[in-house]
Design an enzyme around this catalytic site. Sequence first.
Site, short mmCIF file in Angstrom:
data_model
loop_
_atom_site.label_atom_id
_atom_site.label_comp_id
_atom_site.label_asym_id
_atom_site.label_seq_id
_atom_site.Cartn_x
_atom_site.Cartn_y
_atom_site.Cartn_z
CD GLU A 95 -2.97 0.03 -0.27
OE1 GLU A 95 -3.56 0.84 -1.03
OE2 GLU A 95 -2.90 -1.19 -0.53
CG HIS A 119 -1.26 1.33 -4.32
ND1 HIS A 119 -1.28 1.14 -5.69
CD2 HIS A 119 -1.69 0.17 -3.78
CE1 HIS A 119 -1.70 -0.08 -5.95
NE2 HIS A 119 -1.94 -0.69 -4.81
CG ASP A 141 -3.94 -2.95 -6.67
OD1 ASP A 141 -4.51 -1.95 -6.21
OD2 ASP A 141 -2.93 -3.46 -6.15
#
Length: 275
Positions: free
Chosen positions: A38, A41, A131
């Site tokens: 994460e 991202h 995703d």
Amino acid sequence: MLGKLTIHPLFWVTIGLAIITGRFKEVILLFTIVLIHELGHAAAAHYYRWRISKIVLLPFGGVAIVDEHGNRPIHEEFVVILAGPMQHVWMVGVGFFIFEGGLITDSLFNLFIFHNMIVLLFNLLPIWPLDGGKLLFLLYTIIFPYKAAHRHMIYSSAVFLFILILFTVFWFPEQLSLWLVISFLAAAHFKEWKHHPYVYIRFLLDRYTKVYVGKEATLSVLPHMRVSEVLSLLYRGRHYSISIKELDVCADEQVLLEAYFRKKQVGCAVGTLFR
């Protein structure tokens, strides 16, 4: 701007189950993998100066909630989406060198590789908000206008979620953690379907309130078409000049967006705006 880090209740449930079953080490390992995934991202979004309101960690991955509404460049979103899965590549590489250096046991290394692959492959399933679901939505926004793309994504996601449920019923019916994840995906999918009109309106409002830069395009419409009908034909990544047939009028999309939001002329025929 980076938002706050939040751990979803499902993760705490998973930790509780791990303590009961004596698999606490696995959960710590999984938590670390998910966190790095994460943060990948988040780092990509921060690089492009996206506004990140919150990062939610889940047992199978996470969700970076951003205050962007489909109007950032397509290549930026593609990079931000893939930045999570790409973390698993270097994690496996680092894990291999640590194992070869004799710093971790064979069983721990195998467990590390297993969880890396599970998180990676599961997140690439074309189900919202994984995703893979976001990549599917991104593809649809290239093929269809934004409003239709979001609707198609929801329907496609529902089909793939149903397939995942059938797969779980026949092959892993006893996996409680998987059922918890499916429950989350089903709830997230229902919420996204329920919020479909608002997702579309946020997309339009974002274009209206900001200087929107995109590939210049012309949209030819008939004068009797309603303002809302014309705006539903807008694609992301394009800045439109609206050409009204029969009237020999060409106006910037901002004229219609202003009529939609400020003048409340949602159902007005576009031809009447220029008479």
